[in-house]
Design an enzyme around this catalytic site. Sequence first.
Site, mmCIF file in Angstrom:
data_model
loop_
_atom_site.group_PDB
_atom_site.id
_atom_site.type_symbol
_atom_site.label_atom_id
_atom_site.label_comp_id
_atom_site.label_asym_id
_atom_site.label_seq_id
_atom_site.Cartn_x
_atom_site.Cartn_y
_atom_site.Cartn_z
ATOM 1 N N ASP A 63 0.801 -1.230 0.022
ATOM 2 C CA ASP A 63 0.054 -0.028 0.119
ATOM 3 C C ASP A 63 1.035 1.163 0.058
ATOM 4 O O ASP A 63 1.982 1.340 0.512
ATOM 5 C CB ASP A 63 -0.964 -0.181 1.259
ATOM 6 C CG ASP A 63 -1.998 1.037 1.477
ATOM 7 O OD1 ASP A 63 -3.297 0.549 1.021
ATOM 8 O OD2 ASP A 63 -1.582 2.205 1.554
ATOM 9 N N ILE A 64 0.555 2.308 -0.614
ATOM 10 C CA ILE A 64 1.140 3.374 -1.093
ATOM 11 C C ILE A 64 1.231 4.240 0.493
ATOM 12 O O ILE A 64 -0.287 4.455 0.609
ATOM 13 C CB ILE A 64 1.235 4.107 -2.140
ATOM 14 C CG1 ILE A 64 1.444 3.424 -3.145
ATOM 15 C CG2 ILE A 64 1.941 5.484 -2.107
ATOM 16 C CD1 ILE A 64 1.160 3.838 -4.733
ATOM 17 N N GLU A 68 -4.822 2.357 -4.212
ATOM 18 C CA GLU A 68 -3.428 2.369 -4.069
ATOM 19 C C GLU A 68 -2.781 1.207 -3.637
ATOM 20 O O GLU A 68 -1.727 1.260 -2.775
ATOM 21 C CB GLU A 68 -2.990 3.759 -3.567
ATOM 22 C CG GLU A 68 -3.848 4.386 -2.407
ATOM 23 C CD GLU A 68 -4.020 3.607 -1.120
ATOM 24 O OE1 GLU A 68 -5.015 2.845 -1.134
ATOM 25 O OE2 GLU A 68 -3.297 4.014 -0.361
HETATM 26 P P1 GH3 Z 1 -2.127 5.028 4.431
HETATM 27 O O1 GH3 Z 1 -0.778 5.269 4.546
HETATM 28 O O2 GH3 Z 1 -2.856 4.968 5.646
HETATM 29 O O3 GH3 Z 1 -2.446 4.089 3.318
HETATM 30 O O4 GH3 Z 1 -3.048 6.520 3.972
HETATM 31 P P2 GH3 Z 1 -3.318 6.469 2.424
HETATM 32 O O5 GH3 Z 1 -3.516 8.236 2.055
HETATM 33 O O6 GH3 Z 1 -2.629 6.201 1.397
HETATM 34 O O7 GH3 Z 1 -4.791 6.072 2.322
HETATM 35 P P3 GH3 Z 1 -6.191 6.565 2.153
HETATM 36 O O8 GH3 Z 1 -7.015 5.231 2.270
HETATM 37 O O9 GH3 Z 1 -6.767 7.498 3.296
HETATM 38 O O10 GH3 Z 1 -6.437 7.220 0.801
HETATM 39 C C1 GH3 Z 1 -6.210 6.315 -0.234
HETATM 40 C C2 GH3 Z 1 -6.484 7.362 -1.302
HETATM 41 O O11 GH3 Z 1 -6.434 6.885 -2.847
HETATM 42 C C3 GH3 Z 1 -7.913 7.829 -1.444
HETATM 43 C C4 GH3 Z 1 -8.363 7.940 -2.754
HETATM 44 O O12 GH3 Z 1 -8.819 8.818 -3.531
HETATM 45 C C5 GH3 Z 1 -7.111 7.403 -3.586
HETATM 46 N N1 GH3 Z 1 -7.142 6.883 -4.849
HETATM 47 C C6 GH3 Z 1 -7.586 5.598 -4.810
HETATM 48 N N2 GH3 Z 1 -7.756 5.201 -6.330
HETATM 49 C C7 GH3 Z 1 -7.124 6.137 -7.047
HETATM 50 C C8 GH3 Z 1 -6.839 6.421 -8.099
HETATM 51 O O13 GH3 Z 1 -7.090 5.768 -9.141
HETATM 52 N N3 GH3 Z 1 -6.135 7.613 -8.630
HETATM 53 C C9 GH3 Z 1 -5.993 8.586 -7.624
HETATM 54 N N4 GH3 Z 1 -5.237 9.443 -8.280
HETATM 55 N N5 GH3 Z 1 -6.094 8.294 -6.392
HETATM 56 C C10 GH3 Z 1 -6.908 7.052 -5.996
HETATM 57 MG MG MG Z 2 -2.243 4.092 1.452
HETATM 58 MG MG MG Z 3 -5.218 1.747 0.910
#
Ligand code: GH3
Ligand code: MG
Ligand code: MG
Length: 401
Positions: free
Chosen positions: A247-248, A290
């Site tokens: 996970d990023i 992500e």
């Molecule tokens: P953590 O270190 O705990 O993983 O924090 P985080 O911010 O990486 O995790 P969180 O689940 O809070 O947020 C993930 C974000 O990824 C929210 C969502 O909008 C974004 N995301 C999901 N799919 C995509 C995509 O295809 N493109 C982009 N640009 N953002 C995306």
């Molecule tokens: Mg993340």
């Molecule tokens: Mg995540």
Amino acid sequence: MTTLRSTPPWVTWITGTGPVRRHVMFCLGAGLIYALTAAIMAHSTWLGLIGAGVFWLLLGCMATTFALFFALVRSGWSQRFEDPVLAMPHGMVSILIIVLAYVLIGEYRGDTIILLAQAVAVAMFRLRPRQCLILGGWAALCVSLAQFGLVWAGEPGFSLQRGLTHFTVSTVSLMALAVVAMWISAMRVRISRQSDELRQTLVQAQALATTDMLTGLLNRRAMTDQLESELARVSRSGTPVCVALIDIDHFKKVNDHYGHRMGDEVLRAFASLAQGDLRQVDQLGRWGGEEFLLMMPHVDASQAWVAVERLRNRIAAHPMGDSGNLTVTISAGLAQFSPGESLDRWIERADQVLYQAKQSGRNRCLIAEAPPPVPGASPVPVQAVARGPAAPVVRLHPSSP
Ligand code: GH3
Ligand code: MG
Ligand code: MG
């Protein structure tokens, strides 16, 4: 159970291999028609309807034509042409031989018209629509010239009246047949084009169904299929296999500060960096958002941990974005498959340690401890998890089954 049967060497010697084989088969089909015609001619000669000299001359013409075209196709020389079977020139030469027979065999010459019709009819399976018409025209032209030649030379029993009747019947029927051949050939071409389009659409649909469009990685459904087939393989072979949920870190911040497009760019960059870093047998898929799932066959947890750590360091050191001032880190939860556990449980163990990696500060990879052995399943090789350079094994919640 399927049994593989290999082609006998003598068949390969005659037909060749690859695309040449398909084209040689067409040639052999023509050879069969020659053989049948030769058999009928031999019978007619035996009955005294055809002179022996004429029989041997026609047989020689047919054998030479077949041998020549067979050699051109079998040697691969004809592959340079749009139609490597050489159906058009072969058809034209065959028609010349039939017209020669028409001239030479005397009062039974009318029977050869059916052979001309056959040569034109066969063309519809191979030639383009316009070529069918040309071949029909060629047959009608050759036989007409022969008929006028016979009348002009005063052939006994072939009066002007008879010649005109032959001319009308042969020309009309050959041209009518050529039009039908053209029509069927057009239909064949259309069906083959449609089936090509259908095949292409199917390939595209399969790619769409299994690929994540943003990163080009396997999507979750395709990744699950891969995991299931790997588990089936592992249950037979007993070799180790690991998954890492990656996970990023703080990805939401990337979106918030740099925009969604940059977020997409980071996801693509991660996918491309990771793919460059992994072995061919490893499979990486986008599990959602992500989050990525990496499957590593044939390695135990400590070996897999080394690979994920290498990837983690590589990602952390890689500048992203246009200005290159953005770097991201990843966290990973790693679990080695334990005999007897379900796919869901295996991934859940990886997910639990990913959560702990996040809780304990991110930018790290933790390994899930092996679950208690399932009764009846062969035990996990314990040393596989305990070995490795400081591989951090995490004890999962005691209540976990
Ligand atoms: P953590 O270190 O705990 O993983 O924090 P985080 O911010 O990486 O995790 P969180 O689940 O809070 O947020 C993930 C974000 O990824 C929210 C969502 O909008 C974004 N995301 C999901 N799919 C995509 C995509 O295809 N493109 C982009 N640009 N953002 C995306
Ligand atoms: Mg993340
Ligand atoms: Mg995540």
